[in-house]
Motif scaffolding. Structure first.
Motif, short mmCIF file in Angstrom:
data_model
loop_
_atom_site.label_atom_id
_atom_site.label_comp_id
_atom_site.label_asym_id
_atom_site.label_seq_id
_atom_site.Cartn_x
_atom_site.Cartn_y
_atom_site.Cartn_z
N PRO A 122 106.44 30.07 101.48
CA PRO A 122 106.65 28.64 100.79
C PRO A 122 105.57 27.76 100.39
O PRO A 122 105.74 27.24 99.47
CB PRO A 122 107.80 28.48 101.83
CG PRO A 122 107.58 29.06 103.17
CD PRO A 122 106.88 30.22 102.48
N GLY A 123 104.53 27.70 101.34
CA GLY A 123 103.58 26.74 101.27
C GLY A 123 102.95 26.97 99.94
O GLY A 123 102.13 26.02 99.37
N GLU A 124 102.58 28.32 99.49
CA GLU A 124 102.06 28.71 98.36
C GLU A 124 102.84 28.47 97.21
O GLU A 124 102.38 28.53 96.09
CB GLU A 124 101.35 30.10 98.48
CG GLU A 124 100.71 30.27 99.60
CD GLU A 124 99.97 31.68 100.23
OE1 GLU A 124 100.57 32.55 99.27
OE2 GLU A 124 99.20 31.55 100.76
N ASP A 125 104.07 28.40 97.13
CA ASP A 125 104.91 28.32 95.92
C ASP A 125 105.40 26.62 95.93
O ASP A 125 106.25 26.24 95.49
CB ASP A 125 106.43 28.88 96.19
CG ASP A 125 105.93 30.40 96.09
OD1 ASP A 125 105.23 30.66 95.47
OD2 ASP A 125 107.07 31.01 96.65
N SER A 126 104.63 25.76 96.39
CA SER A 126 104.86 24.41 96.41
C SER A 126 104.99 23.69 95.34
O SER A 126 105.41 22.57 94.99
CB SER A 126 103.94 23.56 97.47
OG SER A 126 102.43 23.69 96.74
N GLY A 127 104.21 24.21 94.15
CA GLY A 127 104.30 23.51 92.85
C GLY A 127 105.44 24.20 92.10
O GLY A 127 105.72 23.58 90.72
N LEU A 128 106.49 24.91 92.59
CA LEU A 128 107.63 25.24 91.68
C LEU A 128 108.72 24.50 91.60
O LEU A 128 108.84 23.64 92.46
CB LEU A 128 107.89 26.82 92.36
CG LEU A 128 107.14 27.82 92.17
CD1 LEU A 128 107.71 29.26 92.83
CD2 LEU A 128 106.88 28.21 90.74
N PRO A 129 109.61 24.19 90.87
CA PRO A 129 110.65 23.59 90.75
C PRO A 129 111.61 23.65 92.09
O PRO A 129 111.80 24.90 92.25
CB PRO A 129 111.47 23.78 89.45
CG PRO A 129 110.60 24.27 88.61
CD PRO A 129 109.31 25.28 89.53
N GLY A 130 111.85 22.77 92.71
CA GLY A 130 112.95 22.80 94.01
C GLY A 130 112.01 23.02 95.25
O GLY A 130 112.69 23.02 96.15
N ALA A 131 110.63 23.07 95.22
CA ALA A 131 110.08 23.24 96.30
C ALA A 131 109.87 21.92 97.18
O ALA A 131 109.90 21.12 96.54
CB ALA A 131 108.41 23.78 96.15
N THR A 132 110.28 22.31 98.53
CA THR A 132 109.93 21.12 99.57
C THR A 132 109.29 21.37 100.56
O THR A 132 108.74 22.62 100.69
CB THR A 132 111.63 20.93 99.87
OG1 THR A 132 111.95 21.73 100.74
CG2 THR A 132 112.44 20.40 98.97
#
Length: 306
Positions: A70-80
């Motif tokens: 998840p930390g590497e998907d932080s730029g995706l919509p909905g990421a928290t």
């Protein structure tokens, strides 16, 4: 000589004892806290932290937008921020003209068995996809992992469309609360890995990936939210429930949508033909009704105001 050896043995024993004491009294490993929820689920009061961080499912790729950590998907919509309880949203700002068409793609073990039977039904409503493609209408698809595995070519088609966003609807459409319609409850210890696995399965297809997640039956509580805290996602319920599953006519679906829709609305529909057989007939009438009201379908990320 004997005295010298005795002194050496005594010194070694003393050093070993000191090392053991240091380990026992040393500082405990740091564990990231689970912080308060950004928005409490409606009707449930303030959320409280009750889960612990669980590592991503084995085999995750670690690539941004491809089911990675998840930390590497932080730029995706909905990421928290991973470690915070997920916000729960029903709709976007009540300004402007945008609304979100969202389509759930359910797939349970029972549905899978039917697919492998002598007269398999279809749980992929191609008429919906073709209409959206033909009319160039944006939409967001909440996919279960098992649906993706059973319909890989259609998933690839959805991912290839720049107007479509892909989101997470669990791996096998199990319930995340003890009582959620007729759905089989998922044990708490399996919740985090179930959702992480689904992000991985969907992420392999690329396209417009998100960190949006929808619970089956919209059933969730503080426990379920706490178990998903490590994944860095946003829970999306919706404020317009179409009632299309098992509907026997298109008229009630259209009435349900057009009577509730407002700017910023998130409309819940289904793309599973066999148990939502009238959705493709309702959809063109829904689109016409939205246009009459001056409302415009847009990707979920735009409606929520990423």
């Amino acid at each position: 000589m004997l005295a010298k050896n005795s002194r050496l043995l005594l010194t070694a024993a003393t050093l070993a004892l000191a090392a053991i004491v240091a380990l026992l009294v040393g500082p405990a490993p740091h564990r990231a806290p689970v912080r308060a929820v950004l928005k409490a689920p409606a009707g449930n009061g303030p959320a409280t932290a009750g889960g612990t961080a669980v590592p991503p499912a084995p085999g995750q790729s670690g690539q941004p937008g491809n089911g990675g950590r998840p930390g590497e998907d932080s730029g995706l919509p909905g990421a928290t921020p991973p470690g915070t309880l997920p916000p729960v949203v029903d709709h976007g700002p009540r300004t402007g003209r945008k609304v979100a068409l969202t389509f759930d793609a359910d797939m349970t073990d029972t549905m899978r068995r039917q697919l492998r039977g002598p007269h398999p039904p279809s749980y992929a409503n191609l008429a919906i996809v073709e209409l959206l493609e033909r009319e160039r209408v944006p939409a967001t698809f909440f996919l279960t992992g098992k649906w993706v595995e059973d319909y890989p070519e259609l998933t690839r088609r959805l991912a290839a469309n720049p107007r479509f966003e892909l989101a997470n609807h669990t791996y096998g459409h199990a319930a995340f609360t003890p009582r959620c319609y007729h759905l089989t409850p998922l044990p708490r210890r399996e919740m985090t890995r179930d959702v992480a696995r689904t992000f991985e399965v969907i992420g392999r297809y690329g396209g417009r990936q998100t960190r949006y997640f929808r619970f089956p039956g919209l059933c969730h509580d503080r426990t379920a939210l706490a178990e998903l805290a490590p994944l860095g996602l946003t829970v999306v319920d919706g404020d317009v429930v179409s009632g299309d599953p098992f509907a026997t006519a298109w008229q009630p679906i259209v009435r349900a949508v057009l009577s509730q829709v407002r700017p910023g609305s998130v409309i819940i529909l289904h793309v599973t033909e066999a148990n939502a057989a009238m959705t493709d007939e309702a959809l063109p009438r829904i689109l016409a009704g939205l246009a009459e009201r001056g409302l415009e379908p847009a990707p979920l990320s735009e409606v929520l105001g990423r």
